[in-house]
Motif scaffolding. Structure first.
Motif, PDB file in Angstrom:
ATOM      1  N   PHE A 130     -39.975 -57.751  81.039  1.00 38.66           N
ATOM      2  CA  PHE A 130     -41.349 -57.420  80.665  1.00 38.66           C
ATOM      3  C   PHE A 130     -41.517 -56.719  79.315  1.00 38.66           C
ATOM      4  CE2 PHE A 130     -40.565 -56.890  85.253  1.00 38.66           C
ATOM      5  CZ  PHE A 130     -41.220 -58.021  85.707  1.00 38.66           C
ATOM      6  N   ASP A 131     -40.572 -55.884  78.929  1.00 36.23           N
ATOM      7  CA  ASP A 131     -40.796 -54.992  77.789  1.00 36.23           C
ATOM      8  C   ASP A 131     -41.147 -55.729  76.502  1.00 36.23           C
ATOM      9  OD1 ASP A 131     -39.767 -51.945  78.569  1.00 36.23           O
ATOM     10  OD2 ASP A 131     -38.905 -53.515  79.799  1.00 36.23           O
ATOM     11  N   ILE A 132     -40.336 -56.702  76.130  1.00 38.24           N
ATOM     12  CA  ILE A 132     -40.611 -57.441  74.905  1.00 38.24           C
ATOM     13  C   ILE A 132     -41.430 -58.692  75.192  1.00 38.24           C
ATOM     14  CG2 ILE A 132     -39.571 -58.716  72.987  1.00 38.24           C
ATOM     15  CD1 ILE A 132     -37.282 -56.709  73.041  1.00 38.24           C
ATOM     16  N   ARG A 133     -41.061 -59.418  76.236  1.00 36.51           N
ATOM     17  CA  ARG A 133     -41.760 -60.672  76.563  1.00 36.51           C
ATOM     18  C   ARG A 133     -43.258 -60.455  76.766  1.00 36.51           C
ATOM     19  NH1 ARG A 133     -41.081 -63.290  82.340  1.00 36.51           N
ATOM     20  NH2 ARG A 133     -42.684 -61.704  82.683  1.00 36.51           N
ATOM     21  N   ASP A 134     -43.632 -59.333  77.402  1.00 33.50           N
ATOM     22  CA  ASP A 134     -45.039 -59.068  77.713  1.00 33.50           C
ATOM     23  C   ASP A 134     -45.629 -57.953  76.860  1.00 33.50           C
ATOM     24  OD1 ASP A 134     -44.478 -60.947  79.612  1.00 33.50           O
ATOM     25  OD2 ASP A 134     -44.788 -59.650  81.335  1.00 33.50           O
ATOM     26  N   PHE A 135     -45.077 -56.743  76.984  1.00 35.11           N
ATOM     27  CA  PHE A 135     -45.703 -55.572  76.358  1.00 35.11           C
ATOM     28  C   PHE A 135     -45.725 -55.660  74.834  1.00 35.11           C
ATOM     29  CE2 PHE A 135     -44.237 -53.347  80.406  1.00 35.11           C
ATOM     30  CZ  PHE A 135     -45.491 -53.430  80.990  1.00 35.11           C
ATOM     31  N   VAL A 136     -44.629 -56.071  74.229  1.00 37.93           N
ATOM     32  CA  VAL A 136     -44.597 -56.143  72.766  1.00 37.93           C
ATOM     33  C   VAL A 136     -45.535 -57.238  72.256  1.00 37.93           C
ATOM     34  CG1 VAL A 136     -43.164 -56.741  70.778  1.00 37.93           C
ATOM     35  CG2 VAL A 136     -42.306 -55.137  72.492  1.00 37.93           C
ATOM     36  N   VAL A 137     -45.539 -58.390  72.925  1.00 37.54           N
ATOM     37  CA  VAL A 137     -46.420 -59.484  72.496  1.00 37.54           C
ATOM     38  C   VAL A 137     -47.886 -59.061  72.606  1.00 37.54           C
ATOM     39  CG1 VAL A 137     -47.145 -61.857  72.968  1.00 37.54           C
ATOM     40  CG2 VAL A 137     -44.718 -61.250  73.075  1.00 37.54           C
ATOM     41  N   LYS A 138     -48.244 -58.418  73.707  1.00 38.71           N
ATOM     42  CA  LYS A 138     -49.619 -57.922  73.864  1.00 38.71           C
ATOM     43  C   LYS A 138     -49.959 -56.906  72.773  1.00 38.71           C
ATOM     44  CE  LYS A 138     -49.695 -58.137  78.960  1.00 38.71           C
ATOM     45  NZ  LYS A 138     -49.775 -57.297  80.181  1.00 38.71           N
ATOM     46  N   GLN A 139     -49.039 -55.963  72.544  1.00 35.39           N
ATOM     47  CA  GLN A 139     -49.322 -54.890  71.594  1.00 35.39           C
ATOM     48  C   GLN A 139     -49.480 -55.407  70.175  1.00 35.39           C
ATOM     49  OE1 GLN A 139     -49.664 -51.223  72.177  1.00 35.39           O
ATOM     50  NE2 GLN A 139     -50.689 -51.848  70.292  1.00 35.39           N
ATOM     51  N   CYS A 140     -48.646 -56.354  69.778  1.00 37.69           N
ATOM     52  CA  CYS A 140     -48.771 -56.904  68.430  1.00 37.69           C
ATOM     53  C   CYS A 140     -50.105 -57.623  68.257  1.00 37.69           C
ATOM     54  CB  CYS A 140     -47.601 -57.832  68.131  1.00 37.69           C
ATOM     55  SG  CYS A 140     -46.041 -56.951  67.842  1.00 37.69           S
ATOM     56  N   PHE A 141     -50.579 -58.273  69.308  1.00 32.80           N
ATOM     57  CA  PHE A 141     -51.896 -58.910  69.262  1.00 32.80           C
ATOM     58  C   PHE A 141     -52.983 -57.856  69.058  1.00 32.80           C
ATOM     59  CE2 PHE A 141     -55.850 -60.021  71.357  1.00 32.80           C
ATOM     60  CZ  PHE A 141     -56.149 -61.251  70.797  1.00 32.80           C
ATOM     61  N   ILE A 142     -52.960 -56.807  69.895  1.00 30.11           N
ATOM     62  CA  ILE A 142     -53.992 -55.766  69.813  1.00 30.11           C
ATOM     63  C   ILE A 142     -53.935 -55.042  68.474  1.00 30.11           C
ATOM     64  CG2 ILE A 142     -54.713 -53.548  70.805  1.00 30.11           C
ATOM     65  CD1 ILE A 142     -53.836 -54.662  73.560  1.00 30.11           C
ATOM     66  N   SER A 143     -52.718 -54.833  67.950  1.00 31.39           N
ATOM     67  CA  SER A 143     -52.548 -54.115  66.679  1.00 31.39           C
ATOM     68  C   SER A 143     -52.739 -55.005  65.458  1.00 31.39           C
ATOM     69  CB  SER A 143     -51.158 -53.472  66.617  1.00 31.39           C
ATOM     70  OG  SER A 143     -51.004 -52.484  67.606  1.00 31.39           O
ATOM     71  N   LYS A 144     -52.933 -56.315  65.704  1.00 33.72           N
ATOM     72  CA  LYS A 144     -53.153 -57.272  64.617  1.00 33.72           C
ATOM     73  C   LYS A 144     -51.978 -57.311  63.637  1.00 33.72           C
ATOM     74  CE  LYS A 144     -58.159 -56.444  64.752  1.00 33.72           C
ATOM     75  NZ  LYS A 144     -59.359 -56.081  63.969  1.00 33.72           N
ATOM     76  N   VAL A 145     -50.771 -57.290  64.193  1.00 36.90           N
ATOM     77  CA  VAL A 145     -49.576 -57.386  63.350  1.00 36.90           C
ATOM     78  C   VAL A 145     -48.685 -58.508  63.875  1.00 36.90           C
ATOM     79  CG1 VAL A 145     -49.586 -54.958  62.673  1.00 36.90           C
ATOM     80  CG2 VAL A 145     -48.340 -55.652  64.732  1.00 36.90           C
TER      81      VAL A 145
END
Length: 259
Positions: A130-145
């Protein structure tokens, strides 16, 4: 003495993020990362043929992260993770943390400062996918990076590795039997404490769901697997372009899903 085998990777970055959450929300929730803890593992004894069995922690990186979509933590989140509102309010944003962590990788000569490409073979390790597959992908979307190139390679799901090791050797290992370890139940997702027990290790050290404590205990699992002659390599693909229904235009969470 446990056998030494050829290990294809030179370093391991063990990561266990903590993220915003609310009671009753599932894994599709637009979580924001609020703690980024990493332990760097390297071999102590790798020979010219690539054979090794002893890993050690050579450095740690830890930063709290300030959420921007939902800046206020829920009581459920604070109780679960132990992270306070004050800690995230004074923390850098996720893009700032990524920049600082990139400097950490450069310091240890893991990536090229210009391209972000690997200078040595390393992989990220986490408890579950989950950590990279889900959380990082979501966070990069929200952070626009964009997701850094060094976060797009396959990762090693340690929970899966422990399960596969136990399926091969199980309680045939006399050390496990003497330590009181137990057979792993099938189709049951194992917590970190249960994985430690399954490998005959001492109980969890620290506070569960503290990112840095979880990370350090996952390190213990990786070190033990290496000591027992288990090949450590990625087993989980990452899709940087994965999308969830709540994703609108880049960086926007559709209010119809989570008002």
């Amino acid at each position: 003495m446990e056998k030494r085998i050829k290990q294809p990777y030179d370093a391991f970055l063990v990561l266990d993020v903590e993220a915003t959450c609310v009671a009753g929300a599932g894994f599709d929730y637009p979580n924001e990362i609020i703690e980024w803890p990493v332990c760097l593992l390297r071999w102590k004894d790798k020979d010219l043929k690539g054979k090794a069995r002893e890993l050690e922690v050579v450095d740690e990186f830890r930063s709290f992260v300030r959420p921007t979509w939902r800046p206020k933590l829920s009581p459920f989140c604070t109780t679960l993770t132990g992270i306070t509102q004050e800690q995230v309010d004074s923390a850098p944003t996720f893009p700032e943390v990524l920049e600082k962590f990139g400097t950490f990788l450069e310091k240890h000569r893991l990536i090229n400062p210009e391209t972000g490409q690997r200078l040595v073979r390393f992989c990220f390790c986490s408890d579950g996918p989950f950590d990279i597959r889900d959380f990082v992908v979501k966070q990069c979307f929200i952070s626009k990076v964009p997701i850094p190139v060094w976060l797009t390679w396959d990762v090693m799901d340690v929970r899966r590795q422990v399960g596969e090791w136990h399926a091969v050797y199980g309680l045939a290992d006399s050390t496990l039997a003497q330590s009181g370890a137990f057979p792993l139940p099938r189709r049951v997702s194992l917590s970190i404490p249960r994985q430690l027990h399954a490998l005959g290790l001492e109980p969890f050290k620290g506070r569960q769901h503290s990112g840095i404590d979880d990370t350090r205990n996952i390190c213990r699992l990786v070190v033990e697997l290496a000591r027992r002659g288990w090949k450590l390599e990625p087993n989980t693909p990452i899709n940087p372009n994965r999308r969830w229904p709540w994703m609108g235009k880049r960086g926007r969470v559709l209010e119809g899903y989570y008002p």
